[in-house]
Design a protein around this motif. Structure first.
Motif, PDB file in Angstrom:
ATOM      1  N   ALA A 113       0.840  -1.189   0.000  1.00 55.41           N
ATOM      2  CA  ALA A 113       0.000   0.000   0.000  1.00 55.41           C
ATOM      3  C   ALA A 113       0.884   1.251   0.000  1.00 55.41           C
ATOM      4  N   PHE A 114       0.239   2.412  -0.051  1.00 57.13           N
ATOM      5  CA  PHE A 114       0.983   3.659  -0.186  1.00 57.13           C
ATOM      6  C   PHE A 114       1.447   4.195   1.161  1.00 57.13           C
ATOM      7  N   ASP A 115       2.566   4.911   1.129  1.00 57.07           N
ATOM      8  CA  ASP A 115       3.173   5.532   2.300  1.00 57.07           C
ATOM      9  C   ASP A 115       2.518   6.891   2.515  1.00 57.07           C
ATOM     10  N   THR A 116       1.670   6.986   3.533  1.00 54.88           N
ATOM     11  CA  THR A 116       0.916   8.225   3.770  1.00 54.88           C
ATOM     12  C   THR A 116       1.775   9.316   4.406  1.00 54.88           C
ATOM     13  N   GLY A 117       2.960   8.963   4.928  1.00 54.96           N
ATOM     14  CA  GLY A 117       3.795   9.958   5.588  1.00 54.96           C
ATOM     15  C   GLY A 117       4.888  10.546   4.718  1.00 54.96           C
ATOM     16  N   TYR A 118       4.921  10.181   3.452  1.00 55.14           N
ATOM     17  CA  TYR A 118       5.996  10.654   2.573  1.00 55.14           C
ATOM     18  C   TYR A 118       5.850  12.158   2.314  1.00 55.14           C
ATOM     19  N   ALA A 119       6.914  12.913   2.604  1.00 56.18           N
ATOM     20  CA  ALA A 119       6.882  14.368   2.432  1.00 56.18           C
ATOM     21  C   ALA A 119       8.225  14.820   1.871  1.00 56.18           C
ATOM     22  N   PRO A 120       8.361  14.891   0.557  1.00 54.39           N
ATOM     23  CA  PRO A 120       9.659  15.238  -0.040  1.00 54.39           C
ATOM     24  C   PRO A 120      10.001  16.715   0.142  1.00 54.39           C
ATOM     25  N   ASP A 121      11.293  16.975   0.263  1.00 57.09           N
ATOM     26  CA  ASP A 121      11.768  18.360   0.278  1.00 57.09           C
ATOM     27  C   ASP A 121      11.850  18.928  -1.130  1.00 57.09           C
ATOM     28  N   ARG A 122      12.000  18.046  -2.110  1.00 55.44           N
ATOM     29  CA  ARG A 122      12.087  18.477  -3.506  1.00 55.44           C
ATOM     30  C   ARG A 122      11.571  17.360  -4.396  1.00 55.44           C
ATOM     31  N   VAL A 123      10.714  17.698  -5.328  1.00 53.11           N
ATOM     32  CA  VAL A 123      10.199  16.741  -6.307  1.00 53.11           C
ATOM     33  C   VAL A 123      10.963  16.935  -7.609  1.00 53.11           C
ATOM     34  N   LEU A 124      11.442  15.825  -8.160  1.00 52.58           N
ATOM     35  CA  LEU A 124      12.205  15.880  -9.406  1.00 52.58           C
ATOM     36  C   LEU A 124      11.293  15.692 -10.610  1.00 52.58           C
ATOM     37  N   ALA A 125      11.417  16.575 -11.563  1.00 52.52           N
ATOM     38  CA  ALA A 125      10.759  16.387 -12.852  1.00 52.52           C
ATOM     39  C   ALA A 125      11.643  15.502 -13.725  1.00 52.52           C
TER      40      ALA A 125
END
Length: 288
Positions: A113-125
């Motif tokens: 299942a999905f990780d509900t706590g994931y909070a990235p500092d930067r998202v890569l395109a």
């Protein structure tokens, strides 16, 4: 894999790449999630893995006090990204990579299942890079298994870290509502066009040393499955459970629900292409 990749031990695969296997074996992780460290003087950590104290300790031991430039996540299933916050707390490194994705999906799964706590500092395109001393990682957008999936290309060696998009032990799960078969097939085409990739390092299973041939095989397998579905529809078999019974002979009945999600992914793709239509709980083939 268990013989040459014991749990918790850092194994050097090539000068810039070390692998650490998490102790989370299961029907959807094979022998466990493989976390990769890239670099020598400083490092990036790819797919830190499950929230497990022993795995975190093994990663910190492998890092050995070196600066961590980035904690990179290919996607946000619970066997890939949950260790990221604890690793960030221990090293000060930013969490970088895929976009956050939280999906309330109570259907039968054949993956985590999905990780509900994931909070990235930067998202890569797609195409963006993270670099350290002697290494450069480029993001390669590969949606399909999940809509936020990324691979990471090590420019200096021709290695591609493929997460769950391409695995070395099983075909990838493509399960609606987030898994998308058309996107998955397009992402396989993306990898086919990357002739510079010398070797794949997946999150599960063995390294893939003939990647172009392997990807062609994956695409061929999916096309064969689609052909099976079209033939069954032509025979009047339109209900997904009936298709699963015909297509997955000998499969553990407990996995029939998950197999049905894969069949549904193909049907939704065929529907988008105007080849099939849904009718209540069944499907029908449209005239060519």
């Amino acid at each position: 894999m268990t013989d040459d990749a014991p749990t918790g031990l850092a194994m050097t695969l090539e000068p810039l790449v070390v692998r650490v296997l998490a102790n989370n074996p299961s029907p959807f992780t094979n022998t466990g999630t493989q976390t990769y460290l890239v670099g020598t003087t400083d490092v990036a950590v790819i797919d830190p893995g499950p929230d497990d104290a022993e795995h975190l300790a093994a990663l910190l031991a492998a890092i050995g006090g070196r600066p961590v430039r980035a904690i990179l996540c290919t996607h946000t299933h619970r066997d890939h990204s949950p260790a990221a916050p604890a690793l960030k707390a221990a090293t000060g490194a930013p969490i970088i990579g895929c976009a956050p994705l939280v999906l309330d999906d109570a259907g039968p799964r054949a993956d985590a299942a999905f990780d509900t706590g994931y909070a990235p500092d930067r998202v890569l395109a797609d195409g963006e890079q993270v670099a350290g001393q002697g290494w450069t990682l480029t993001s390669v957008a590969t949606p399909g298994h999940t809509s936020n999936h990324l691979c990471f290309a090590l420019e200096e060696s021709g290695a591609l870290f493929t997460g769950d998009h391409v695995m070395g032990w099983s075909t990838t799960v493509v399960a609606p509502p987030d898994g998308n078969m058309a996107a998955y097939m397009a992402s396989l085409d993306t990898l086919m066009a990357r002739v510079q990739d010398r070797i794949y390092y997946p999150a599960h299973g063995d390294a893939i040393e003939r990647p172009q041939r392997f990807v062609r095989g994956l695409a061929g397998h999916r096309k064969q499955r689609e052909g099976q579905i079209v033939r069954l529809l032509a025979e009047g078999v339109g209900a997904v459970p009936a298709m699963v019974a015909r297509m997955y002979v000998g499969l553990d009945p407990q996995l029939h629900g998950a197999a049905g999600r894969s069949v549904l992914a193909h049907l939704l793709d065929l529907q988008a292409r105007g080849r099939v239509a849904a009718a209540d709980d069944s499907w029908q083939l449209l005239p060519a």
